[in-house]
Write a protein that holds these residues in place. Sequence first.
Motif, short mmCIF file in Angstrom:
data_model
loop_
_atom_site.label_atom_id
_atom_site.label_comp_id
_atom_site.label_asym_id
_atom_site.label_seq_id
_atom_site.Cartn_x
_atom_site.Cartn_y
_atom_site.Cartn_z
N GLU A 3 0.84 -1.18 0.00
CA GLU A 3 0.00 0.00 0.00
C GLU A 3 0.88 1.23 0.00
O GLU A 3 2.00 1.22 0.51
N LEU A 4 0.37 2.33 -0.57
CA LEU A 4 1.08 3.61 -0.60
C LEU A 4 0.15 4.67 -0.05
O LEU A 4 -0.95 4.88 -0.56
N GLU A 5 0.57 5.34 1.04
CA GLU A 5 -0.23 6.39 1.65
C GLU A 5 0.49 7.73 1.50
O GLU A 5 1.72 7.79 1.50
N CYS A 6 -0.30 8.80 1.39
CA CYS A 6 0.26 10.15 1.24
C CYS A 6 -0.38 11.07 2.26
O CYS A 6 -1.61 11.11 2.39
N ASP A 7 0.46 11.81 3.00
CA ASP A 7 -0.01 12.81 3.95
C ASP A 7 0.69 14.12 3.60
O ASP A 7 1.92 14.23 3.75
N SER A 8 -0.06 15.08 3.11
CA SER A 8 0.57 16.31 2.62
C SER A 8 -0.25 17.52 3.03
O SER A 8 -1.50 17.47 3.06
N GLU A 9 0.47 18.60 3.37
CA GLU A 9 -0.17 19.87 3.73
C GLU A 9 0.56 20.99 3.01
O GLU A 9 1.79 21.12 3.13
N PRO A 10 -0.16 21.80 2.22
CA PRO A 10 0.48 22.90 1.49
C PRO A 10 1.27 23.81 2.43
O PRO A 10 0.80 24.21 3.49
N GLY A 11 2.53 24.10 2.02
CA GLY A 11 3.39 24.97 2.80
C GLY A 11 4.14 24.28 3.91
O GLY A 11 5.01 24.89 4.54
N VAL A 12 3.84 23.01 4.20
CA VAL A 12 4.50 22.29 5.30
C VAL A 12 5.40 21.17 4.78
O VAL A 12 6.55 21.04 5.17
N GLY A 13 4.88 20.36 3.84
CA GLY A 13 5.66 19.26 3.29
C GLY A 13 4.79 18.04 3.01
O GLY A 13 3.58 18.06 3.21
N THR A 14 5.44 16.99 2.54
CA THR A 14 4.72 15.77 2.14
C THR A 14 5.40 14.55 2.76
O THR A 14 6.63 14.47 2.79
N THR A 15 4.59 13.60 3.23
CA THR A 15 5.11 12.32 3.74
C THR A 15 4.45 11.19 2.98
O THR A 15 3.22 11.06 2.97
N PHE A 16 5.28 10.35 2.30
CA PHE A 16 4.79 9.14 1.66
C PHE A 16 5.15 7.95 2.55
O PHE A 16 6.29 7.84 3.03
N THR A 17 4.19 7.04 2.75
CA THR A 17 4.43 5.83 3.54
C THR A 17 4.19 4.59 2.68
O THR A 17 3.08 4.42 2.15
N VAL A 18 5.23 3.77 2.52
CA VAL A 18 5.12 2.52 1.77
C VAL A 18 4.96 1.37 2.76
O VAL A 18 5.78 1.20 3.67
N LYS A 19 3.88 0.57 2.59
CA LYS A 19 3.62 -0.56 3.48
C LYS A 19 3.77 -1.86 2.71
O LYS A 19 3.10 -2.05 1.70
N LEU A 20 4.66 -2.74 3.20
CA LEU A 20 4.90 -4.03 2.54
C LEU A 20 4.88 -5.14 3.60
O LEU A 20 5.30 -4.93 4.74
N SER A 21 4.41 -6.31 3.19
CA SER A 21 4.37 -7.44 4.11
C SER A 21 5.79 -7.96 4.37
O SER A 21 6.59 -8.12 3.44
#
Length: 567
Positions: free
Chosen positions: A547-565
Amino acid sequence: MQKNKRGEITIYYRHSDPFLIITEQGTLEGLEYEMLMGFKYYLLNQYGYDLTLTWELKRSFGDIYSQIKDHSKVGDIGLDIISKVPEREKEVKFSAPYFPDIQVLITNRSAPTIESIKDFAEMFEDYTAVSVEGTTYDIYLRELMKSQQMEFELQHIRSSNDIIRYIESNEMTFGYVDLPNYILALNKNKKIKRQNLLSKKGFGYCMIFSLDSDWNIPLNEFLASKEFELLRTKSVQKYLGYDVNQLISHIAEGENEEIVLLQREKSYMNEELHSKEKQAQEQSYIQNILLISIILALTITYFLFNSNRVKSKANEILTKHRQMIEQQNALLSRRNEDLVSRDEEKNNFIHILSHDLRAPINNITALANILNMNPEDLNEEQSRMINHIANESMRLNKMVTKILDIEKIESKTSEQFVRINLTKVVQHVVETNITHASAKKIEIITNLLPDVEVLGDEQYLFHVIENLVSNGIKFSPHEKKVFIDLTAQNHLALVKIKDEGPGMTAADQKNMFKKFQVLSAKATAGERSTGLGLSIVNKYIGLLGGELECDSEPGVGTTFTVKLSLA
């Protein structure tokens, strides 16, 4: 097996009605299934051998053939109404035939009927042939194209089960099908017909084994036995009917299949004509009853004339609405065809562009190797930079290969996964991006759990992590930080890539996985973006079962999380 009188074989098969059928309950039945079960009980009754059968489903004929040819064990059997041809005898071992191999050329019922083979080239030059790649259907069509000096279009579909359905739905098409399937289609009054003079009769349907297997010996003994002959007769009658059993028997005994088929087709035509005559008589009777009823009804319901006029007007309005809907459906159909055509053109463009990229990439690799031929003339920094250029050009070449394999990504098939040290993959990604980060004075801060292992493809994993890290560097301003964490939680490996860039808007997050989608955020040092990176990353993640999750807020930055078994 000789000592303990126990054995085990694995049967690789595919759904192929009526030979091997997967029921709605998930159980198996059909001619080939009953043949193998008969073989199991034949060994038990004749020699006291207890045989265990393991059934493994494959998607296509090509998968079954490749499994037996390249990956099978001695106790493996391939089962998919397989024809014996000289080219295949060099790669696999065949059993004796268990069913006649007769293929007929069919067209849509609207197609013209040929009187001679010469007519075929003239009448069907603009038609499209339908086949399954690698099968004898395909071989026979190519032989026909060569012998008649034709250049008709040859279209491949996934399964032989779909050939009749495709030809019935597309008028200007033709293709070879097995005789039993053709007979079953006639029984169901499918809109197809056979073109005379172009049938093919092969050696017979056989099972296949690896070249070093000896299972063909007991199987051939069973196929020559009276037990099998009785079982085959009952199975053919059960799944194809008594008439078809008689038809197959006549052809197998050497009678001219063209004459036998014509007689059977004439019988079907007579049955159909008789059925239509009966329907016509019933309709005539019904019409007479209706006529009398209408006359009686008219004498009683004359006073309803005005209401009938209202109904007539309503019917006219409904008819106009129906015509409007039909016109709109036709317009939507044309637009859909146009969209499909444009999508194909776009894919062709991508393939051509990817091929054309290989030449300059190979030139870069070659030049880097030439510069590195005399390492004693280079200082440490020059040598490191040249090696980096060579490594990156080779990686770019692999990326181009992955783009050329986009159909495989779209269909979500995967290669055989192996155990991969994810920690080393992430460390390699960091080393690869150090130069890019240093140029922008960006610090890469890592917190990696050692020796985290997952099942997957190393190239896929590298490409996923590398794309996300390089994006974090690309979209971060100078003198910022990129954080990379690798942890394990329950049964999952988690890779988090966090940047201090501009972040993404809600609209960008909605569109970021679409192909060729350029987002509103801009690279901070003039880097270029194709819009393909996150799309392909998303496809790779799907292939890896993650799974690939994205948490992003304009002006603050972006965090991508890769989930693997975890492995």
